[in-house]
Write a protein that holds these residues in place. Structure first.
Motif, PDB file in Angstrom:
ATOM      1  N   GLU A  77      -0.593   0.477 -10.915  1.00 18.81           N
ATOM      2  CA  GLU A  77      -1.958   0.032 -10.622  1.00 18.81           C
ATOM      3  C   GLU A  77      -1.914  -1.141  -9.637  1.00 18.81           C
ATOM      4  O   GLU A  77      -1.064  -2.020  -9.750  1.00 18.81           O
ATOM      5  CB  GLU A  77      -2.620  -0.350 -11.957  1.00 18.81           C
ATOM      6  N   GLN A  78      -2.802  -1.160  -8.679  1.00 16.19           N
ATOM      7  CA  GLN A  78      -2.737  -2.119  -7.572  1.00 16.19           C
ATOM      8  C   GLN A  78      -2.620  -3.580  -8.009  1.00 16.19           C
ATOM      9  O   GLN A  78      -1.756  -4.309  -7.526  1.00 16.19           O
ATOM     10  CB  GLN A  78      -3.944  -1.917  -6.642  1.00 16.19           C
ATOM     11  N   SER A  79      -3.461  -4.001  -8.956  1.00 18.14           N
ATOM     12  CA  SER A  79      -3.435  -5.417  -9.334  1.00 18.14           C
ATOM     13  C   SER A  79      -2.150  -5.740 -10.101  1.00 18.14           C
ATOM     14  O   SER A  79      -1.612  -6.843 -10.012  1.00 18.14           O
ATOM     15  CB  SER A  79      -4.655  -5.775 -10.174  1.00 18.14           C
ATOM     16  N   ASN A  80      -1.677  -4.748 -10.810  1.00 21.06           N
ATOM     17  CA  ASN A  80      -0.433  -4.910 -11.547  1.00 21.06           C
ATOM     18  C   ASN A  80       0.736  -5.049 -10.569  1.00 21.06           C
ATOM     19  O   ASN A  80       1.573  -5.961 -10.698  1.00 21.06           O
ATOM     20  CB  ASN A  80      -0.244  -3.693 -12.462  1.00 21.06           C
ATOM     21  N   VAL A 121       2.278   1.300  -4.094  1.00 24.20           N
ATOM     22  CA  VAL A 121       1.305   1.696  -5.124  1.00 24.20           C
ATOM     23  C   VAL A 121       1.279   3.208  -5.352  1.00 24.20           C
ATOM     24  O   VAL A 121       1.489   3.657  -6.488  1.00 24.20           O
ATOM     25  CB  VAL A 121      -0.107   1.148  -4.800  1.00 24.20           C
ATOM     26  N   LYS A 133       4.608 -10.669  -6.780  1.00 26.16           N
ATOM     27  CA  LYS A 133       4.589 -12.126  -6.795  1.00 26.16           C
ATOM     28  C   LYS A 133       5.806 -12.680  -7.545  1.00 26.16           C
ATOM     29  O   LYS A 133       6.445 -13.639  -7.109  1.00 26.16           O
ATOM     30  CB  LYS A 133       3.289 -12.600  -7.463  1.00 26.16           C
ATOM     31  N   CYS A 172       0.814  -1.219   0.000  1.00 24.08           N
ATOM     32  CA  CYS A 172       0.000   0.000   0.000  1.00 24.08           C
ATOM     33  C   CYS A 172       0.847   1.269   0.000  1.00 24.08           C
ATOM     34  O   CYS A 172       0.341   2.351  -0.295  1.00 24.08           O
ATOM     35  CB  CYS A 172      -0.974  -0.010   1.176  1.00 24.08           C
ATOM     36  N   SER A 174       0.613  -6.092  -7.533  1.00 24.26           N
ATOM     37  CA  SER A 174       0.475  -7.385  -6.861  1.00 24.26           C
ATOM     38  C   SER A 174       1.165  -8.487  -7.679  1.00 24.26           C
ATOM     39  O   SER A 174       1.854  -9.350  -7.128  1.00 24.26           O
ATOM     40  CB  SER A 174      -1.004  -7.692  -6.675  1.00 24.26           C
ATOM     41  N   ARG A 175       0.977  -8.438  -8.985  1.00 21.08           N
ATOM     42  CA  ARG A 175       1.612  -9.462  -9.839  1.00 21.08           C
ATOM     43  C   ARG A 175       3.127  -9.277  -9.915  1.00 21.08           C
ATOM     44  O   ARG A 175       3.880 -10.257  -9.908  1.00 21.08           O
ATOM     45  CB  ARG A 175       0.981  -9.457 -11.221  1.00 21.08           C
ATOM     46  N   HIS A 176       3.579  -8.034  -9.976  1.00 20.73           N
ATOM     47  CA  HIS A 176       5.035  -7.810  -9.990  1.00 20.73           C
ATOM     48  C   HIS A 176       5.667  -8.316  -8.683  1.00 20.73           C
ATOM     49  O   HIS A 176       6.740  -8.932  -8.704  1.00 20.73           O
ATOM     50  CB  HIS A 176       5.343  -6.319 -10.173  1.00 20.73           C
TER      51      HIS A 176
END
Lengths: 105, 105
Positions: free
Chosen positions: A45-48, A39, A54, A36, A50-52
DNA sequence: TGTATTTATGATTAACTATTCATATATTAA
DNA sequence: TTAATATATGAATAGTTAATCATAAATACA
C-alpha cells in the motif's frame, strides 16, 4: 543521543528486519527505482511503502532523491547486496545440512 | 505458517537488530562462551540476557548446548561474523566519505 | 541432604512498530 | 487554473518487543 557502534549496527539490522523491506532491497538490487514502480511490483500500500522507504533511508541503507514528481531510491552501498546474498547462502546451507541429516537415517 | 524467504531473512535481521545482541555476537566471535561469562562481561541483567540468547538461537544465529549447569553458545555460521565485519566496513566508509566532503570545503 | 550456581520463565509495564484511512503537499500536464 | 499523478503524514489501532522483578528448575558441590 550518545551512540556507540553496536547501537548503530543494531539500527541497520532493525531496518532490514522486515520481509517487505527485504523485498524492497532485492527489488533495488539491479538499479534505482521510483516509489511508483515499487508499489505495484511488490503490492504494498502506498502510504505503507512510503514509511518503509523512510526507515531504509534513515538507516543509510538507501539513497533517495527527487526527479520531478517522483522520488528515486537506490541501495547506498553494494555491501548491503553482498550481505543479502550471504544471508541467502546461509539459508541454502541450512537446508542442505538438514537434507544430509535425513540421508544419514 | 507459510513463510517465504524474505520473511525468514527478515527474522534473521530482526534478531540481529538490537545493540546488546550485536555485542553478544561480537563477544562470541572468537569462540564458544557460556551465559555466565557473557552476563558480567557485557553487564546485561541475567534474565534479560537469557531472553536475548533465546532470540538468537531461535533465529538460527547461535547454536547452544548444555555442559553441566552451564549453557554454551557459539555462532552457528561464520558468515554471520562476515556480515558483522561488512557492517563495520560500511560504517567506516561512511565516516571516511563524510571526512572527504569536509576536506573539499 | 541442604546450599550455591546457573539458567529460564511468568507477570507486569513502558515503549516501539506496522498498518490503514483520510488527507495534505508537490509537481506536472491539459 | 484545474486536474492528474506521486509522495508524505496525522491519527487511530493492534500487535510486538524489551526490561525488570520474583521465582522456579536444573545441576553441582559440601
Amino acid at each position: 543521543m550518545k551512540q556507540d557502534l553496536a547501537e548503530i549496527k543494531g539500527e541497520i539490522f532493525t531496518a532490514m528486519g522486515h520481509s517487505n523491506r527485504i523485498r524492497i532491497l532485492e527489488f533495488l538490487k539491479d538499479g534505482e527505482k521510483c516509489a511508483c514502480e515499487i508499489v505495484p511490483a511488490l503490492e504494498i500500500e502506498q502510504s505503507n511503502l512510503s514509511r518503509h522507504m523512510k526507515i531504509l533511508v534513515q538507516a543509510g541503507i538507501l539513497n533517495s532523491w527527487k526527479e520531478g514528481q517522483k522520488v528515486m531510491y537506490e541501495i547506498a552501498d553494494k555491501k548491503f547486496i553482498k550481505i543479502l546474498d550471504d544471508i541467502s547462502t546461509i539459508l541454502k546451507n541450512r537446508i542442505q545440512n538438514r537434507m544430509k541429516v535425513l540421508e544419514e537415517l
